[in-house]
Design a protein around this motif. Structure first.
Motif, PDB file in Angstrom:
ATOM      1  N   PRO A 120       0.810  -1.227   0.000  1.00  0.00           N
ATOM      2  CA  PRO A 120       0.000   0.000   0.000  1.00  0.00           C
ATOM      3  C   PRO A 120       0.842   1.275   0.000  1.00  0.00           C
ATOM      4  O   PRO A 120       0.439   2.279  -0.617  1.00  0.00           O
ATOM      5  CB  PRO A 120      -0.822  -0.115   1.293  1.00  0.00           C
ATOM      6  N   GLU A 121       2.008   1.266   0.641  1.00  0.00           N
ATOM      7  CA  GLU A 121       2.847   2.474   0.665  1.00  0.00           C
ATOM      8  C   GLU A 121       3.312   2.804  -0.753  1.00  0.00           C
ATOM      9  O   GLU A 121       3.277   3.959  -1.187  1.00  0.00           O
ATOM     10  CB  GLU A 121       4.063   2.275   1.581  1.00  0.00           C
ATOM     11  N   GLN A 122       3.770   1.789  -1.468  1.00  0.00           N
ATOM     12  CA  GLN A 122       4.201   2.023  -2.858  1.00  0.00           C
ATOM     13  C   GLN A 122       3.003   2.392  -3.742  1.00  0.00           C
ATOM     14  O   GLN A 122       3.141   3.177  -4.682  1.00  0.00           O
ATOM     15  CB  GLN A 122       4.891   0.786  -3.418  1.00  0.00           C
ATOM     16  N   ILE A 123       1.849   1.791  -3.433  1.00  0.00           N
ATOM     17  CA  ILE A 123       0.635   2.135  -4.199  1.00  0.00           C
ATOM     18  C   ILE A 123       0.344   3.631  -4.082  1.00  0.00           C
ATOM     19  O   ILE A 123       0.046   4.307  -5.080  1.00  0.00           O
ATOM     20  CB  ILE A 123      -0.575   1.293  -3.717  1.00  0.00           C
ATOM     21  N   ALA A 124       0.472   4.166  -2.863  1.00  0.00           N
ATOM     22  CA  ALA A 124       0.240   5.607  -2.679  1.00  0.00           C
ATOM     23  C   ALA A 124       1.226   6.401  -3.535  1.00  0.00           C
ATOM     24  O   ALA A 124       0.847   7.371  -4.209  1.00  0.00           O
ATOM     25  CB  ALA A 124       0.389   5.973  -1.203  1.00  0.00           C
ATOM     26  N   GLY A 125       2.494   5.967  -3.538  1.00  0.00           N
ATOM     27  CA  GLY A 125       3.523   6.690  -4.288  1.00  0.00           C
ATOM     28  C   GLY A 125       3.256   6.680  -5.781  1.00  0.00           C
ATOM     29  O   GLY A 125       3.320   7.728  -6.443  1.00  0.00           O
ATOM     30  N   VAL A 126       2.916   5.530  -6.325  1.00  0.00           N
ATOM     31  CA  VAL A 126       2.730   5.483  -7.785  1.00  0.00           C
ATOM     32  C   VAL A 126       1.384   6.084  -8.200  1.00  0.00           C
ATOM     33  O   VAL A 126       1.251   6.603  -9.308  1.00  0.00           O
ATOM     34  CB  VAL A 126       2.947   4.055  -8.373  1.00  0.00           C
ATOM     35  N   THR A 127       0.412   6.068  -7.290  1.00  0.00           N
ATOM     36  CA  THR A 127      -0.864   6.728  -7.598  1.00  0.00           C
ATOM     37  C   THR A 127      -0.636   8.221  -7.821  1.00  0.00           C
ATOM     38  O   THR A 127      -1.270   8.845  -8.686  1.00  0.00           O
ATOM     39  CB  THR A 127      -1.887   6.506  -6.465  1.00  0.00           C
ATOM     40  N   ALA A 128       0.309   8.786  -7.072  1.00  0.00           N
ATOM     41  CA  ALA A 128       0.591  10.226  -7.187  1.00  0.00           C
ATOM     42  C   ALA A 128       1.141  10.598  -8.560  1.00  0.00           C
ATOM     43  O   ALA A 128       1.114  11.768  -8.942  1.00  0.00           O
ATOM     44  CB  ALA A 128       1.565  10.646  -6.093  1.00  0.00           C
ATOM     45  N   LEU A 129       1.627   9.597  -9.308  1.00  0.00           N
ATOM     46  CA  LEU A 129       2.157   9.883 -10.648  1.00  0.00           C
ATOM     47  C   LEU A 129       1.040   9.991 -11.695  1.00  0.00           C
ATOM     48  O   LEU A 129       1.312  10.303 -12.856  1.00  0.00           O
ATOM     49  CB  LEU A 129       3.163   8.800 -11.059  1.00  0.00           C
ATOM     50  N   GLY A 130      -0.191   9.655 -11.299  1.00  0.00           N
ATOM     51  CA  GLY A 130      -1.331   9.867 -12.191  1.00  0.00           C
ATOM     52  C   GLY A 130      -1.580   8.808 -13.252  1.00  0.00           C
ATOM     53  O   GLY A 130      -2.004   9.150 -14.363  1.00  0.00           O
ATOM     54  N   PRO A 131      -1.388   7.513 -12.937  1.00  0.00           N
ATOM     55  CA  PRO A 131      -1.740   6.494 -13.936  1.00  0.00           C
ATOM     56  C   PRO A 131      -3.265   6.325 -13.988  1.00  0.00           C
ATOM     57  O   PRO A 131      -3.974   6.897 -13.161  1.00  0.00           O
ATOM     58  CB  PRO A 131      -1.098   5.220 -13.359  1.00  0.00           C
TER      59      PRO A 131
END
Ligand SMILES: O=C(CO)COP(=O)(O)O
Length: 215
Positions: free
Chosen positions: A116-127
């Motif tokens: 989930p921590e990485q999910i938050a990070g990559v979500t911020a990139l706007g996929p």
């Protein structure tokens, strides 16, 4: 629910799987896509199934030997791409650049992450979407929806806290319709799977089982 079948580098017949996926999608009304090896994209797209790349490079046209250009996979018939799969991890800056490349080529994007921590990070990139896949469960017999339901719930929550327009999929060990239904109950809007179809004796029957609760 969206069902995205990653063929990885398994020795299956990509056209056989793609044809079955096309038929099962048409029959059931469930959205199913197939992500073959880059060299098989055209053959798979020619079946009419929704076709995704497994990866696109962060670069644009130019002197980049060995790269897989977003523009080239789109020309081959792909309409989406995975990025940062557990078996093909990328630097954050490269994920960002590959998302830009995918945007230029009009490809839908799904960025994978371990937790989930990485999910938050990559979500911020706007996929368009993210997929949580615990590496220790990938390719195994235990579906993430049973073995680690909290990772799915927490990934859904983590993505929504950053950008609730980004869909959250889950994967690892998913192989049956019950697993798909359980993933949906945990808040996932799609699943990413591989061995349950690519290594099945009868990929068509495996796909029919996956969509059974969604009909
Ligand atoms: O890595 C995966 C899909 O990209 C999951 O693989 P399995 O479905 O084989 O566990």
């Amino acid at each position: 629910m969206f069902i995205l079948v990653n063929l990885k580098a398994y020795p299956c017949d990509p056209v056989e799987v793609a044809t079955a996926a096309r038929d099962v999608a048409d029959d059931s009304g469930v959205r199913i896509a197939v992500a073959p090896q880059a060299a098989h994209l055209s053959q798979v797209a020619d079946t009419g199934v929704e076709t995704w790349a497994q990866h696109v490079s962060p670069n644009d046209y130019g002197s980049h030997t060995g790269s897989t250009l977003a523009e080239a996979v789109a020309e081959a018939g792909a309409t989406g791409t995975l990025l940062n799969h557990s078996e093909n991890r990328m630097k954050l800056a490269d994920i960002d650049a590959s998302l830009d490349a995918a945007g230029r080529a009009d490809l839908e994007t799904c960025v994978c992450a371990n937790n989930p921590e990485q999910i938050a990070g990559v979500t911020a990139l706007g996929p368009d979407s993210v997929a949580v896949e615990p590496p220790e469960l990938i390719g195994g017999p235990d579906p993430v929806s049973d073995a680690d339901p909290d990772i799915v719930r927490n990934a859904v929550e983590a993505a929504a806290a950053v950008d609730d327009d980004v869909d959250v999929y889950c994967g690892a060990g998913i192989s049956t319709g019950d697993d798909v239904a359980a993933a949906g109950d945990l808040g996932a809007t799609g699943i990413l799977l591989a061995s349950g179809v690519a290594k099945a004796d009868d990929p068509r029957a495996a796909l029919e089982d996956l969509v059974a609760p969604l009909r």
